[in-house]
Design an enzyme around this catalytic site. Structure first.
Site, mmCIF file in Angstrom:
data_model
loop_
_atom_site.group_PDB
_atom_site.id
_atom_site.type_symbol
_atom_site.label_atom_id
_atom_site.label_comp_id
_atom_site.label_asym_id
_atom_site.label_seq_id
_atom_site.Cartn_x
_atom_site.Cartn_y
_atom_site.Cartn_z
ATOM 1 N N GLY A 154 0.804 -1.206 0.000
ATOM 2 C CA GLY A 154 0.000 0.000 0.000
ATOM 3 C C GLY A 154 0.842 1.264 0.000
ATOM 4 O O GLY A 154 1.956 1.301 -0.545
ATOM 5 N N SER A 155 0.332 2.291 0.640
ATOM 6 C CA SER A 155 0.956 3.619 0.549
ATOM 7 C C SER A 155 2.299 3.741 1.258
ATOM 8 O O SER A 155 2.992 4.735 1.081
ATOM 9 C CB SER A 155 -0.003 4.680 1.090
ATOM 10 O OG SER A 155 -1.122 4.801 0.239
#
Length: 485
Positions: free
Chosen positions: A220-221
């Site tokens: 993810g981020s």
């Protein structure tokens, strides 16, 4: 010599030669297989005749695995694990026919068969004393380890926590949940051990797997730190105040779809790098990835250790950003999705590399090895793995990650009186399924002592879990434990 005697002599020499060849073959090529063969009863009994070395942490102050004298002549020595579940995936277990974790990786020291202990082994043999192994002291901070386990297991989560010392690569904590009690697997009874193992092996939650190093997950981020590193390194005129496009959605080349920001949020059309990371916009980082191209993004990831084989001394699954699948796929890769797969250890290495002014240290678990007499016979020296970014780029990344803590999604990791840098991550999994929650961080920024990666597996913390809400508080507690706050 008459002809019959010659033939007999040649036959005898031939048979003697074949006998010696067979002995040599058995003693070299087949030796390990025979020694470990489950039908080798002698080997089974021999495992319990050794006063196996202890496994400790905190410079020998905390006992993680010990050997006790049972008084039984057949199975004299028994293995015990006093602290159990929080340490299981690192320490492992020593069973009648197998071993795992440090018990397996450092077995030749622990059972005294390592060449460095040959003199001691000979002395024990001559004196009639039981063979005694060396003790292995680990780099773990037991307080941080137990807190990480409590934070994950106590709330029913599945996941992993890894904490590293940025300047050396020491593994300060490595927790995987769900865990299990290793003691039933150390009994000197094959039936008892097999029954316990089979039950764990059939568990749908896969407790035998070390989620910190055995499995990879979409980061993810948190991976936006790697994309940012590549973007800043590609042009030295860029810094945390460089303006980038931040549209509400980004059309993906060759497709009819657009990439949105998280929950369709707006990032204002334009933003500085620090602003984009602080509120974790997807579109600017996806566009950066496409502009950089696959090769540059992959090269940057590799400098942080992605794809490199690692033994710490436990084997670590290789992380990877996936294959080059075109621009649209690369946009998703740059924000930690698509085929991008990282171990929690790898993401801890990213945080530690940034903390250490761009230099990634090789992670390691063994602090030192002590002989049966207590004298140190070996130790691990810190080793550089790679220079991921320059100190200048690391400084810019640090400023951006401070913004995440002070003004963005990572506020739950704040520590009183200490500057923390971090990045949250919420990684989509299968359609209709909950996301993974991630958080990476390090502190204190001025003189980093600990870098942490927290991973909470899909569905184990609710259907709408985010890195900031679920993973950041765990990182807060682990950093606090390491720093003694």
């Amino acid at each position: 010599m008459n002809s019959p005697l010659k033939r007999v002599s040649v036959a005898c020499l031939l048979m003697f030669g074949l006998l010696m060849a067979n002995v040599t073959y058995i003693g070299t090529v087949k030796a390990d297989g025979l020694r470990t063969d489950s039908r080798n009863v002698r080997g089974f009994y021999a495992r319990y005749a050794v006063d196996r070395g202890w496994i400790t942490a905190d410079n020998g102050k905390t006992t993680l695995a010990k050997t006790v004298d049972s008084g039984d002549k057949t199975f004299r020595f028994e293995r015990e694990y006093p602290l159990g579940k929080p340490f299981t995936h690192v320490v492992g277990w020593f069973a009648p026919e197998s071993a795992s974790g440090i018990e397996a990786a450092m077995n030749r020291y622990l059972d005294g068969s390592h060449p460095e202990l040959v003199v001691r082994r000979a002395i024990d043999m001559v004196s009639g004393k039981p063979a005694k192994g060396a003790s292995v002291d680990l780099t773990l901070n037991s307080k941080a380890q137990e807190i990480a386990y409590k934070d994950l297991a106590g709330t029913g989560k599945r996941g992993a926590v890894v904490a590293l010392e940025p300047k050396t690569g020491k593994v300060l904590a490595m927790v995987s949940v769900p865990s299990y009690d290793p003691n039933p697997l150390a009994k000197a009874n094959k039936d008892t051990v097999n029954k316990a193992y089979n039950k764990l092996n059939k568990d749908d939650n896969k407790p035998l797997l070390n989620r910190a190093i055995d499995l990879t997950f979409a980061p993810g981020s948190t991976f936006k730190t790697v994309t940012s590193a590549a973007y800043l390194s590609d042009d030295t005129s860029r810094d945390e105040n460089t303006q980038v496009d931040a549209p509400d959605s980004l059309p993906l080349p060759g497709t009819s779809i657009s990439l949105p920001n998280y929950h369709g949020e707006s990032c204002g059309g334009r933003a500085t790098l620090v602003e984009a990371l602080t509120i974790s916009c997807n579109t600017p980082f996806a566009k950066m990835g496409m502009e950089l191209g696959y090769d540059k993004l992959k090269e940057q990831a590799e400098k942080f250790g992605v794809g490199q084989p690692l033994e710490i001394p436990l084997n670590v699954a290789a992380s990877n950003i996936g294959a080059d699948e075109g621009k649209a796929a690369l946009a998703k890769t740059a924000i930690g999705q698509q085929s991008n797969q990282m171990t929690p250890l790898q993401m801890a290495m990213v945080a530690a590399g940034i903390a250490n002014q761009g230099t990634v240290m090789k992670p390691y678990l063994v602090n030192k090895i002590m002989g049966p007499d207590g004298a140190e016979i070996d130790g691990t020296d810190p080793e550089e793995l790679d220079e991921a970014v320059t100190p200048e780029v690391a400084g810019e990344l640090t400023k951006m990650m401070i913004g995440v803590i002070e003004n963005g999604t990572g506020g739950a990791a704040k520590l009183p009186g200490i500057t923390v840098a971090g990045k949250t991550g919420t990684a989509e999994t299968l359609p209709g399924k909950p996301s993974h929650a991630w958080f990476i961080s390090f502190a204190p920024v001025e003189d980093p002592k600990v870098a942490v990666a927290v991973f909470v597996e899909s569905g184990s913390a609710g259907n709408d879990a985010t890195g900031g809400a679920v993973a950041a508080p765990i990182a807060h507690d682990v950093m606090q434990a390491v720093l003694g706050r």
